[in-house]
Design an enzyme around this catalytic site. Structure first.
Site, PDB file in Angstrom:
ATOM      1  N   TYR A 148       0.907  -1.175   0.135  1.00 48.39           N
ATOM      2  CA  TYR A 148       0.067   0.031   0.045  1.00 48.39           C
ATOM      3  C   TYR A 148       1.014   1.253  -0.142  1.00 48.39           C
ATOM      4  O   TYR A 148       0.386   2.239  -0.382  1.00 48.39           O
ATOM      5  CB  TYR A 148      -0.748   0.293   1.271  1.00 48.39           C
ATOM      6  CG  TYR A 148      -2.302  -0.782   0.849  1.00 48.39           C
ATOM      7  CD1 TYR A 148      -2.007  -2.176   0.970  1.00 48.39           C
ATOM      8  CD2 TYR A 148      -3.551  -0.218   0.998  1.00 48.39           C
ATOM      9  CE1 TYR A 148      -3.374  -2.956   0.844  1.00 48.39           C
ATOM     10  CE2 TYR A 148      -4.615  -0.757   0.962  1.00 48.39           C
ATOM     11  CZ  TYR A 148      -4.525  -2.249   0.879  1.00 48.39           C
ATOM     12  OH  TYR A 148      -5.848  -2.729   0.682  1.00 48.39           O
ATOM     13  N   LYS A 197       3.565 -15.498   3.335  1.00 47.41           N
ATOM     14  CA  LYS A 197       3.977 -16.355   2.092  1.00 47.41           C
ATOM     15  C   LYS A 197       5.457 -16.487   2.151  1.00 47.41           C
ATOM     16  O   LYS A 197       5.966 -16.095   1.124  1.00 47.41           O
ATOM     17  CB  LYS A 197       3.338 -15.574   1.028  1.00 47.41           C
ATOM     18  CG  LYS A 197       3.481 -16.377  -0.399  1.00 47.41           C
ATOM     19  CD  LYS A 197       2.177 -17.413  -0.485  1.00 47.41           C
ATOM     20  CE  LYS A 197       2.294 -18.206  -1.805  1.00 47.41           C
ATOM     21  NZ  LYS A 197       1.739 -19.467  -1.828  1.00 47.41           N
ATOM     22  N   ASP A 257     -11.985  -9.340   4.844  1.00 50.32           N
ATOM     23  CA  ASP A 257     -13.215  -9.231   4.372  1.00 50.32           C
ATOM     24  C   ASP A 257     -13.837 -10.761   4.305  1.00 50.32           C
ATOM     25  O   ASP A 257     -14.999 -11.072   4.508  1.00 50.32           O
ATOM     26  CB  ASP A 257     -13.159  -9.017   2.768  1.00 50.32           C
ATOM     27  CG  ASP A 257     -13.382  -7.528   2.747  1.00 50.32           C
ATOM     28  OD1 ASP A 257     -13.200  -6.728   3.406  1.00 50.32           O
ATOM     29  OD2 ASP A 257     -13.737  -6.878   1.616  1.00 50.32           O
TER      30      ASP A 257
HETATM   31  C1  IPM Z   1     -10.124  -1.497   4.019  1.00 51.23           C
HETATM   32  C2  IPM Z   1     -10.604  -1.115   2.759  1.00 51.23           C
HETATM   33  C3  IPM Z   1      -9.380  -0.073   2.001  1.00 51.23           C
HETATM   34  C4  IPM Z   1      -8.256  -0.889   2.152  1.00 51.23           C
HETATM   35  C5  IPM Z   1      -9.788   0.501   0.777  1.00 51.23           C
HETATM   36  C6  IPM Z   1     -10.798   1.363   0.672  1.00 51.23           C
HETATM   37  C7  IPM Z   1      -8.316   1.524   0.525  1.00 51.23           C
HETATM   38  O1  IPM Z   1     -10.612  -1.973   1.796  1.00 51.23           O
HETATM   39  O2  IPM Z   1     -10.145  -0.609   4.981  1.00 51.23           O
HETATM   40  O3  IPM Z   1     -10.009  -2.697   4.115  1.00 51.23           O
HETATM   41  O4  IPM Z   1      -7.684  -1.509   1.235  1.00 51.23           O
HETATM   42  O5  IPM Z   1      -7.441  -0.914   3.259  1.00 51.23           O
HETATM   43 MG    MG Z   2     -10.598  -4.043   2.576  1.00 53.52          MG
END
Ligand code: IPM
Ligand code: MG
Length: 362
Positions: A148, A197, A257
């Site tokens: 990121y 990984k 998620d």
């Molecule tokens: C999260 C979201 C964010 C991330 C996006 C919106 C940039 O998916 O908080 O998990 O990838 O961190």
């Molecule tokens: Mg996310």
């Protein structure tokens, strides 16, 4: 004199404003009961900030967040296929605001609990026997490093358009995330699983080395490692085996998620992003759900539980946090459900009514 706290409030986009409204309602009820005061300062971030100022996060907004004791957030972003925000270059889109605030506030540890409520077992998509066992895990996701925030660019190499994203971690970044995970494990079931990984990536091998050293300082915590592809599988096969999952930024994004979905609805899961002090930014794990925004049907429980995490981790108001957690459980026991978690025989309610019912039970 009773305590008074300054809360920065990022309502944001999509369902953000309507679920934050319910969280503030519940917070006010909790504060009243426990005798402390909360003052709120609105902070613009995401698409709504683009509409007002042309950027997803202004310097003033960052300053306002820094001047708060904690920040409560709804969600940011819209539908990438239809929203004009996504015509802008990537660094000006709503998500860039979120990434910047995480970095500016030093929020390196993202805590994402995932719990299957007894009352919602029917909504759990896993096999019946797995759901019956229940689970209660927390993902500690490193939030300000890795892919990121690595160097990234797109350029033409030998006539081919080529995109590069770099994944880099130094040992200090890994160590502080690992300490957070082990400290949290001590307050839970004393088990940390590092997900990586390491059969392919150098960065993962460094995560293993550093985390193994940190683990030596926690003899009471069981420590093991798991490859990320296997972890994705184990989460749907047997989530009860996990207590604390520690992992780097991108793996944590994906696995959190997945861990949210197996609880039945992503609308139930709160999250906390913490720095080295007590400061934190608290937000639902789910996104802005633009498809259901403004209809008063979103589940406000993730935002309400995020408010509870804020009371616990940043404001030291554990009793008020317990009150909220209990009220949420009670409202589920009493059969109230928003659309996403509705099952036959329950009482289907709108966003604001769910907030009212939880506030009433405090
Ligand atoms: C999260 C979201 C964010 C991330 C996006 C919106 C940039 O998916 O908080 O998990 O990838 O961190
Ligand atoms: Mg996310």
């Amino acid at each position: 004199m009773s305590a008074e706290y300054k809360i920065g409030v990022i309502r944001g986009d999509g369902i953000g404003p309507e679920i934050v409204e319910q969280a503030l309602k519940v917070l006010d009820a909790a504060a009243k009961k426990r005798g402390f005061f909360l003052s709120y300062t609105d902070i613009d971030m995401g698409g709504c900030s683009i509409d007002k100022y042309g950027v997803p996060l202004t310097d003033e907004a960052v300053d306002a967040a820094k001047a708060s004791d904690a920040v409560l957030m709804g969600s940011i972003g819209g539908d990438a296929a239809t929203s004009p925000w996504y015509q802008l270059e990537p660094s000006k889109r709503p998500e860039a605001g979120l990434l910047r605030i995480r970095k500016e506030l030093g929020l390196f540890a993202n805590l994402r609990p995932s719990v299957l409520y007894e009352e919602l077992k029917d909504a759990c998509p896993l096999a019946q026997a797995t759901a019956d066992k229940g689970f209660d895990l927390i993902i500690v996701r490193e939030l300000t490093g890795g892919l990121y925030f690595g160097e990234r660019y797109t350029k033409n190499y030998h006539g081919l358009e080529t995109a590069v994203d770099t994944l880099s971690y130094d040992e200090a970044e890994i160590r502080r995330a690992a300490f957070k995970a082990f400290d949290i494990a001590l307050k839970r079931r004393c088990h940390v699983t590092l997900v990586d990984k390491a059969n392919v990536l150098d960065s993962s091998r460094l995560w293993r080395k550093v985390t193994t050293l940190v683990a030596e300082g926690y003899p009471d915590v069981k420590f093991d490692t798991m490859l990320v592809d296997n972890a994705a599988m184990q989460l749907v096969k047997d989530p009860a085996q996990f207590d604390v999952i520690l992992t780097e930024n991108m793996f944590g994004d994906i696995l959190s998620d997945e861990a949210a979905m197996i609880t039945g609805s992503i609308g139930m899961l709160p999250s906390a992003s913490l720095n080295d002090s007590r400061f934190g930014l608290y937000e639902p794990s789910g996104g802005s759900a633009p498809d259901i925004a403004g209809q008063n049907i979103a589940n406000p429980i993730a935002a309400i539980l995020s408010a509870s995490m804020m009371l616990r981790y940043s404001l030291d108001q554990d009793e008020a946090a317990d009150d909220i957690d209990r009220a949420v459980k009670k409202v589920l026991e009493d059969g109230y459900r928003t659309n996403d978690i509705y099952s036959k025989g329950c009482k289907k309610v709108k966003t604001d009514k769910m907030g009212d019912e939880i506030a009433k039970r405090l």
